[in-house]
Scaffold this active site. Sequence first.
Site, mmCIF file in Angstrom:
data_model
loop_
_atom_site.group_PDB
_atom_site.id
_atom_site.type_symbol
_atom_site.label_atom_id
_atom_site.label_comp_id
_atom_site.label_asym_id
_atom_site.label_seq_id
_atom_site.Cartn_x
_atom_site.Cartn_y
_atom_site.Cartn_z
ATOM 1 N N GLY A 1 0.819 -1.201 0.000
ATOM 2 C CA GLY A 1 0.000 0.000 0.000
ATOM 3 C C GLY A 1 0.856 1.255 0.000
ATOM 4 N N SER A 2 0.364 2.291 0.642
ATOM 5 C CA SER A 2 1.006 3.609 0.542
ATOM 6 C C SER A 2 2.344 3.720 1.254
ATOM 7 C CB SER A 2 0.052 4.687 1.062
ATOM 8 O OG SER A 2 -1.023 4.856 0.166
ATOM 9 N N VAL A 3 2.730 2.744 2.086
ATOM 10 C CA VAL A 3 4.081 2.822 2.656
ATOM 11 C C VAL A 3 5.128 2.647 1.558
ATOM 12 C CG1 VAL A 3 3.393 2.131 4.983
ATOM 13 C CG2 VAL A 3 4.061 0.377 3.335
ATOM 14 N N LYS B 1 5.217 4.364 -0.941
ATOM 15 C CA LYS B 1 5.496 5.706 -1.455
ATOM 16 C C LYS B 1 6.847 6.237 -0.974
ATOM 17 C CE LYS B 1 0.611 6.725 -2.093
ATOM 18 N NZ LYS B 1 -0.622 7.303 -1.532
#
Length: 461
Positions: free
Chosen positions: A208-210, A212
Site C-alpha cells: 500500500g502507501s508505505v 510511497k
Amino acid sequence: MRNEVRRLAMVTGAVFLVLVLYLTYVQAVTGEMLYLNPLNPRLAAVEQQTERGTIYDRSGRILARTVTNGGQLRREYPYGGAAAPVVGYVSPRYGSTGLEASRDGDLLGLGGWQRFLNEGLRLAGKQARGNDLHLTLDADLQRLATNLLAGRKGAVVALDPQSGAVLVLASSPTFDPNRLEEEWSWINDPAAGSPLLNRALQGLYPPGSVMKLVTATAALERDPAVLQRQFYCPGYLEVQGWKLTCPRAHGHLDFQEAMMYSCNVTFATLALEAGADKFKSTAALYGFNKPVNFDLPVKESQVPAHLDANGLAESSIGQGAVLATPLQMALVTAAVANRGIMMQPYLVARVTSPGGQTLWQFQPRPLQVVTGAAVAEEIKNAMVATVKGGTATAAALPGVQVAAKTGSAQNPRGLAHAWLVAMAPAENPTIVVAVVVENAGAGGVVAAPIAREIMAAALRR
C-alpha cells in the site's frame, strides 16, 4: 594393446582423482552442513544426550532453556507464544523451527572443535552442553507487540536503524511452544489462522502507501526540484484508459502535502515521470527482488520485472503485483531514518560457550547505500508532517517528534490491510517500527496506535 592399457589407466586415474576431490569437498566444505541437516537421523540421538544451550534476549532474560524432567531433557519457553515466532520449538516428534532450527549447530555445540569435544563427553558417558545465544530482541517489547496485535492476523517489526539490531519480531496469531504436543491438532487447524507462519518474515503483503517511500526516493533522485512543484489531484489519474483513484480530490498540493494526505495521483505521476527503470532500480537498492541474509528464513519481497504504465502507476502506490514482508518495509524505513544507509539486519548478537566465553559476535555493518542524506532528510521531513497533520496523527507521542507513513493496502479478500511505518525520535531515530494488521482497514486508525505504543515503550527504556 599398450596404448589401450595406457588409455584405460589414464581414465581410471582421472575418475579416481575426481572422486578424491569430490570426497574432499564433501568432507571439508559441506561436511558440517550435511551433519547439521535436520534430516540427519544422527542428530536425534545427539539431541537426547546434549543439554541444549540457552537463548537470551538483549537484557539476559531467558527465552528458551533446557530443564530436566523425570530424568529426561525437556525444552522450556518462559515467554510462551510471544517469543515463539523467533525461537520456534524443538520436538522429537515434530522437528524444529525458528532459531532452534537455524542455530541448531550452535545450540547443540556441533560446530568446529566443540563437535569433537562433545563427542568425547558423550562417549565417556558424560552430559554434553551446547552454546548459548544472546539476541538483540527485547522480550518485553516483543510481548507488548504480541499483546497489541491481540490475536489478529498481522506482524510487528522493530529495529535500531543505526545498527540493524532487531528489537521486535512479532507475528500473530501465535502458539505456545510449551504445549506443542497437546495443541498440535489445533495449531494445524485452518480455523487457527496459521500460527506457525511467521508473518513478519514469511508474510508477503501489498504494502500500500508505505511503498510511497520508495517512489519518493526515485522521484527526488531524478529531480530534486520536485520539492518546489505544485501538483493537482482531481481524485483520479487516467493511465492508458484506466483510472487510478484517490480517496478524495486533494486539489492543489506540494510534495510534502502529497505525503501527508497520501495522494495516489501525485505519487503515480512522479513514478510515471521517473520511469519504470528508475523505480525498479530504486526498489532493488531498498532490497526488493533480492534474498535477505538473516538469522531466520525470509521471503523475498517483489516488484514486477516488467512494468507498463498501468503496472508502474499501481506499483508506485504499493498495489498491483508489488509484495513485501513487514521486515522489508522496516528496512526501507530504517534506511530513510539512517540518512540513506541501510544496515545489515541481525537477530543473534553473539554466541557464548557454556563457560561464558564469546565464540562469535556480530559486527554491525552497512548493507546498502540506498540514497543520499539530503533525499532521506526530505522524505523524513514529509513523514514528520504526516504525523503532525496528515494521515498518521494517531502515531504521535507527547514530547517526541515522530515520523511515519500510513498505508491501507487493498486486497481481493476482504478489507484492506492496515499498514504503518514509523521512526522516533525523528531528529535522530533510534527505533523504527513496521506494523501490518490483515483486513483491518485504515493504517492510520488500526496500525498507528500499535506502533505508537511500541515506540513509547522503547523510548522509555
